[in-house]
Design a protein around this motif. Structure first.
Motif, short mmCIF file in Angstrom:
data_model
loop_
_atom_site.label_atom_id
_atom_site.label_comp_id
_atom_site.label_asym_id
_atom_site.label_seq_id
_atom_site.Cartn_x
_atom_site.Cartn_y
_atom_site.Cartn_z
N ARG A 1 -47.23 53.04 -14.98
CA ARG A 1 -46.42 54.07 -14.32
C ARG A 1 -44.95 53.64 -14.23
O ARG A 1 -44.66 52.46 -14.06
N GLU B 1 -41.82 57.62 -11.36
CA GLU B 1 -43.12 58.10 -10.86
C GLU B 1 -43.46 57.45 -9.51
O GLU B 1 -43.94 58.12 -8.59
N ASP C 1 -43.89 59.44 -5.98
CA ASP C 1 -45.10 59.36 -5.14
C ASP C 1 -44.76 58.87 -3.73
O ASP C 1 -45.34 59.33 -2.75
N PRO D 1 -51.05 59.34 -5.82
CA PRO D 1 -50.40 60.63 -6.15
C PRO D 1 -50.88 61.80 -5.29
O PRO D 1 -50.17 62.80 -5.17
#
Ligand code: UD1
Length: 353
Positions: A334, A338, A342, A200
């Motif tokens: 996740r 997401e 990322d 991230p």
């Protein structure tokens, strides 16, 4: 001394060095972060044949210190032996391997020598030094076109469709045979589904050389204007929208599975052990779903067209990851969104460099 201090001291005195072969690669580098966060001391060996030195800078920024790294081919027994002894290696996570399916068909010996030669060399050095614990990178490619979904570890392994796939199957067999022969090894093979995304922080991520083969880097490079158009390989598969279905897993979830596997092996000690686990989310998503999710989160329209099927692609595969949850205490946390966010953040910061 207080109890937490005692625990810390005991932990520091425990040998917690994990050798990560291919640790500068995509999955390897994220696993180095997960290992460090779990209190291990990762040491990398990587020949940088498919990775870049800048990964080490990214790792340094994330972790706040320089991860030791030996720049060498891990198919060299003398280098490995020296490294095991010098660094007091306690366990190994073996990523170092070639992974381009097309190239593996054109250069089979290159793949067999590298992917299987390095595994054999590593095992010999482990036996010589008394290191027992090994986590091996396998792939859901061993299931081929599955007879039913989701795939479970007990389902049959299908004849490999590529030399690359065969190196994973034979790799698993070598490891199984080692344990069956009663050798002092404790080994887990992790069958990865499709890793995507990035850390991230966007300080490390996937760095494909040249034109990407895999879907997500192709999507992000198309959105960034590096590639003109994404080709969706077929919309006439027997799936709800006609495009292929895969189990896309965030690379940090995958990285954390390695830590869970290592912890499950427990303390080094006598005995032989071999096991295999699916590492996926348990959810199947189609190529067109990925395209739509990406467009939605990035606010960009992707220039894509429906192209012909790609030779060798299977219709659908996704994991039953119950065994990993029950026996390793691991599950993916996740979401697809997401992971794509990322991946996109990573791509965008690459542009700024
Ligand atoms: C491949 C490897 C697998 C490896 C994984 C790494 C094979 C048979 N399998 O999986 O062993 O672990 O990469 O991530 O090669 N697609 C497009 N357009 C593109 C690229 C891909 O439509 O430009 C589609 C493919 O048809 C497929 C899906 O996207 O349906 C995923 O493809 P890809 O990312 O290449 O992964 P796999 O082929 O599933």
């Amino acid at each position: 001394m207080c109890l937490p201090c005692l625990r810390l001291l005991k932990f520091k005195m425990t040998n917690n060095t994990i050798l990560v072969t291919g640790g500068a690669g995509y999955i390897g580098s994220h696993t180095v972060v997960a290992l460090a966060e779990a209190g291990y001391r990762p040491v990398i060996i990587d020949d940088f044949s498919n990775s870049q030195q800048s990964v080490l800078d990214g790792l340094k920024q994330i972790l706040g210190y320089e991860v030791p790294c030996v720049v060498h081919d891990c198919n060299d027994p003398a280098t490995l032996l020296d490294l095991f002894q010098r660094e007091n290696v306690r366990g190994v996570i073996h990523f170092a391997a070639f992974k381009a399916v097309g190239e593996s068909m054109a250069e089979p010996l290159k793949y067999y020598r590298n992917n299987l030669g390095s595994l054999i060399t590593l095992l010999e050095v482990m036996l010589e030094t008394g290191v027992t614990d090994l986590i091996f990178s396998s792939s859901c490619t061993v299931y081929g076109e599955p007879d039913s979904l989701p795939v479970v570890e007990t389902m049959p392994v299908k004849p490999a469709a590529s030399v690359y796939g065969n190196t994973k199957q034979v790799g698993e067999e070598i490891l199984r045979d080692m344990a069956a022969a009663g050798k002092p090894v404790k080994i887990i093979s992790l069958r990865y589904f499709n890793p995507i995304g990035a850390h991230p922080s966007a300080l490390i991520g996937e760095l494909p050389l040249g034109v990407p083969n895999n879907l997500v880097p192709y999507i992000t490079q198309t959105a960034a204007g590096i590639r003109e158009q994404l080709s969706v390989f077929g919309d006439d598969y027997p799936t709800p929208d006609g495009s292929c279905i895969r189990d896309y897993i965030h690379v940090m979830d995958l990285a954390e599975a390695h830590v869970a596997a290592l912890q499950a092996l427990g303390q080094p000690g006598p005995g032989s052990h071999y096991d295999v686990f699916n590492i996926g989310t348990g959810l199947g998503h189609s190529v067109l779903e990925l395209v739509r999710t990406f467009e939605n989160l990035s606010g960009r329209r992707l220039n894509y067209r429906i192209g012909p099927r790609r030779a060798g692609d299977i219709t659908a595969v996704y994991a039953d990851a119950t065994k990993a949850w029950e026996q390793l205490g691991w599950s993916a946390k996740r979401s697809l969104r997401e992971a794509l966010e990322d991946a996109w953040r990573w791509q965008q910061q690459l542009e700024k460099k």
